[in-house]
Enzyme design. Structure first.
Site, PDB file in Angstrom:
ATOM      1  N   SER A  92     -26.253 -72.811  70.074  1.00 19.02           N
ATOM      2  CA  SER A  92     -26.904 -71.639  70.632  1.00 19.02           C
ATOM      3  C   SER A  92     -26.820 -71.765  72.151  1.00 19.02           C
ATOM      4  O   SER A  92     -27.309 -72.741  72.720  1.00 19.02           O
ATOM      5  CB  SER A  92     -28.362 -71.608  70.166  1.00 19.02           C
ATOM      6  OG  SER A  92     -29.066 -70.573  70.813  1.00 19.02           O
ATOM      7  N   LYS A 116     -23.257 -69.189  69.180  1.00 18.53           N
ATOM      8  CA  LYS A 116     -24.274 -68.129  69.255  1.00 18.53           C
ATOM      9  C   LYS A 116     -24.601 -67.879  70.712  1.00 18.53           C
ATOM     10  O   LYS A 116     -24.821 -68.811  71.477  1.00 18.53           O
ATOM     11  CB  LYS A 116     -25.518 -68.577  68.474  1.00 18.53           C
ATOM     12  CG  LYS A 116     -26.790 -67.803  68.734  1.00 18.53           C
ATOM     13  CD  LYS A 116     -27.836 -68.152  67.687  1.00 18.53           C
ATOM     14  CE  LYS A 116     -29.203 -68.358  68.277  1.00 18.53           C
ATOM     15  NZ  LYS A 116     -30.206 -68.744  67.253  1.00 18.53           N
ATOM     16  N   LYS A 145     -27.039 -65.828  73.387  1.00 14.32           N
ATOM     17  CA  LYS A 145     -28.290 -65.094  73.565  1.00 14.32           C
ATOM     18  C   LYS A 145     -27.997 -63.814  74.333  1.00 14.32           C
ATOM     19  O   LYS A 145     -27.259 -63.836  75.334  1.00 14.32           O
ATOM     20  CB  LYS A 145     -29.288 -65.953  74.344  1.00 14.32           C
ATOM     21  CG  LYS A 145     -29.775 -67.169  73.573  1.00 14.32           C
ATOM     22  CD  LYS A 145     -30.717 -66.766  72.451  1.00 14.32           C
ATOM     23  CE  LYS A 145     -31.382 -67.990  71.843  1.00 14.32           C
ATOM     24  NZ  LYS A 145     -32.320 -67.628  70.760  1.00 14.32           N
ATOM     25  N   ASP A 149     -27.898 -63.408  69.490  1.00 11.80           N
ATOM     26  CA  ASP A 149     -29.327 -63.477  69.160  1.00 11.80           C
ATOM     27  C   ASP A 149     -30.116 -62.762  70.259  1.00 11.80           C
ATOM     28  O   ASP A 149     -30.083 -63.164  71.425  1.00 11.80           O
ATOM     29  CB  ASP A 149     -29.767 -64.948  69.058  1.00 11.80           C
ATOM     30  CG  ASP A 149     -31.221 -65.110  68.597  1.00 11.80           C
ATOM     31  OD1 ASP A 149     -31.900 -64.077  68.372  1.00 11.80           O
ATOM     32  OD2 ASP A 149     -31.666 -66.265  68.452  1.00 11.80           O
ATOM     33  N   GLU A 207     -28.742 -61.515  65.419  1.00  9.89           N
ATOM     34  CA  GLU A 207     -30.016 -62.108  65.008  1.00  9.89           C
ATOM     35  C   GLU A 207     -31.185 -61.402  65.683  1.00  9.89           C
ATOM     36  O   GLU A 207     -31.171 -61.193  66.897  1.00  9.89           O
ATOM     37  CB  GLU A 207     -29.974 -63.600  65.389  1.00  9.89           C
ATOM     38  CG  GLU A 207     -31.147 -64.435  64.902  1.00  9.89           C
ATOM     39  CD  GLU A 207     -30.979 -65.917  65.296  1.00  9.89           C
ATOM     40  OE1 GLU A 207     -29.857 -66.342  65.616  1.00  9.89           O
ATOM     41  OE2 GLU A 207     -31.993 -66.626  65.282  1.00  9.89           O
ATOM     42  N   ASP A 241     -34.848 -63.752  62.039  1.00  8.38           N
ATOM     43  CA  ASP A 241     -35.434 -65.036  62.441  1.00  8.38           C
ATOM     44  C   ASP A 241     -36.955 -64.824  62.495  1.00  8.38           C
ATOM     45  O   ASP A 241     -37.661 -65.039  61.505  1.00  8.38           O
ATOM     46  CB  ASP A 241     -34.817 -65.453  63.801  1.00  8.38           C
ATOM     47  CG  ASP A 241     -35.445 -66.686  64.432  1.00  8.38           C
ATOM     48  OD1 ASP A 241     -36.455 -67.194  63.922  1.00  8.38           O
ATOM     49  OD2 ASP A 241     -34.932 -67.164  65.472  1.00  8.38           O
ATOM     50  N   LYS A 263     -36.308 -71.544  59.814  1.00 14.74           N
ATOM     51  CA  LYS A 263     -36.810 -72.582  60.713  1.00 14.74           C
ATOM     52  C   LYS A 263     -37.995 -73.232  60.019  1.00 14.74           C
ATOM     53  O   LYS A 263     -38.942 -72.543  59.628  1.00 14.74           O
ATOM     54  CB  LYS A 263     -37.249 -71.986  62.053  1.00 14.74           C
ATOM     55  CG  LYS A 263     -36.076 -71.538  62.927  1.00 14.74           C
ATOM     56  CD  LYS A 263     -36.540 -70.988  64.258  1.00 14.74           C
ATOM     57  CE  LYS A 263     -35.332 -70.559  65.081  1.00 14.74           C
ATOM     58  NZ  LYS A 263     -35.725 -69.730  66.236  1.00 14.74           N
ATOM     59  N   GLY A 273     -32.982 -73.542  65.148  1.00 16.41           N
ATOM     60  CA  GLY A 273     -33.503 -74.638  65.962  1.00 16.41           C
ATOM     61  C   GLY A 273     -34.523 -74.137  66.959  1.00 16.41           C
ATOM     62  O   GLY A 273     -34.578 -72.937  67.258  1.00 16.41           O
TER      63      GLY A 273
END
Ligand code: OSB
Ligand code: MG
Length: 371
Positions: free
Chosen positions: A138, A164, A166, A191, A216, A241, A265, A293
């Site tokens: 990520s 991934k 952000k 995400d 996400e 998520d 998670k 994570g």
């Protein structure tokens, strides 16, 4: 074999990140992590509370979690015979929210029970579907696109199986376009950490042309219904998520068509018992899952490795090498990732990694024994 916990030690440690981590809700330079040690017959089980330093990802944060554990979560499990780790979640089920605080203790008891039985934690939770965990990374929001491209190149060269990125308004379509141009064939996803609303549906649809594996949590942290409205408007699969805090939420999201993938998670759902339930609901519905994570230290990371051995964790997760986060981790060996982007599951009892108590002592800023 029963469990009877003699004492619980809460510790707060400070761990500076090797590189800051930025999401749509803010930037983190240093983690303040709560570790939970549960002791029986001289054997310790370890847990990690995975909440952030601020109540921005969800309602939880380090200082609140400490008080929750001390006053509500630890006392009911102390000096009381427990048939198994399976029973721990129920003892704090009357608490609204605060699942990461609850999960920190719950996971510690699972580790303890695995050590008492002398089996690896992954086996103890019913995992073992794979011995190699596929890993992704990520990558947070950077100061510039060239800086992001450089980071991605490093991680792709290290072997990570998916990247991934952000995103947030102003750092999304423009950025993903540049990344795709540079890396046309990598497995990639975005995400948003709840940075958009349904009014942004047309804008989010512009991401479809970049064939992302998924997007996400684009919409509000607690809004499954809006995600159900958005998913049919996108070709890109939605992965939830923040929205999924229980198996029941997973059932509801799946029934409404709010997502095609779920990120599990451990802390967000309150520990191993509920994580397994979410996993089972998704498996029965044909929804693939992967392990998310929360910038964990080695203890939380080792839990995530164990969780990722359940059969339906078929997509690469956000569980990556210790050295991406810390100059020195609190476990030995550190979590390492092979050149093909996988973590090999270990066969030692419990977490499978040795907890470095001497180093933990050095970086502990407060400690309290509850007995
Ligand atoms: O949304 O997955 C998230 C980190 C902190 C809070 C939320 C998230 C994340 C990550 C990092 O994406 C995952 C990791 O590398 O641990
Ligand atoms: Mg996320």
């Amino acid at each position: 074999m029963g469990i009877k916990i003699e004492k619980v030690v809460l510790r707060e440690i400070r761990l500076p990140l090797v590189h800051f981590f930025e999401t749509s809700f803010g930037r983190t330079y240093e983690r303040r992590i709560l570790l939970v040690e549960v002791v029986q017959d001289g054997i310790s089980g370890w847990g990690e509370v995975t909440c952030g330093e601020n109540p921005f990802y969800n309602e939880e944060w380090t200082d609140a979690a400490w008080l929750l554990l001390k006053h509500y979560i630890v006392p009911p499990v102390l000096k009381r015979p427990l048939p198994s780790a399976d029973c721990v979640a129920e003892l704090s089920a009357h608490i609204r929210g605060h699942r990461m605080a609850r999960g920190g203790l719950e996971a510690a008891v699972w580790d303890l029970e695995a050590r008492l039985k002398n089996v690896p934690l992954w086996k103890h939770i019913g995992g073992g579907a794979r011995k190699e965990i596929p890993c992704g990374v990520s990558i947070g929001i950077q100061d510039s696109i060239p800086q992001l491209l450089k980071k991605i190149e490093t991680e792709v060269n290290a072997g990570y199986q998916r990247i991934k990125i952000k995103i947030k308004p102003g750092w999304d379509v423009n950025v993903i376009r540049e990344v795709r141009k540079e890396f046309p064939s990598i497995k990639m996803m975005a995400d948003a950490n709840s940075a958009y609303t349904l009014a942004d549906a047309d804008h989010l649809r512009r991401l479809d042309e970049f064939y992302l594996m998924m997007i996400e949590q684009p919409l509000a942290h607690d809004d499954i219904i809006d995600h159900a409205q958005l998913q049919p408007k996108l070709e890109t699969p939605i992965c939830l998520d923040e929205c999924i805090r229980s198996a029941h939420h997973a059932e509801q999201a799946i029934a409404l068509g709010a997502c095609k993938i779920i990120n599990i998670k451990l802390g967000r759902v309150g520990g191993f018992l509920e994580a397994r339930r979410v996993h089972d609901v998704c498996k029965a519905a044909g929804i693939p899952v992967w392990c998310g994570g929360m910038l964990e230290s080695g203890i939380g990371r080792a839990h995530n490795v164990a969780l990722s051995t359940l059969p339906n964790f078929v997509l690469p997760g956000d569980v990556s090498a210790s050295k991406r986060y810390w100059s020195r981790d609190i476990i030995e060996p550190e979590v390492e990732v092979s050149p093909s982007g996988a973590i090999t599951v270990r066969d030692e009892a419990g977490l499978g990694y040795a907890v470095n108590s001497a180093y933990i002592k050095e970086i502990t800023v407060r400690e309290e024994t509850i007995d």
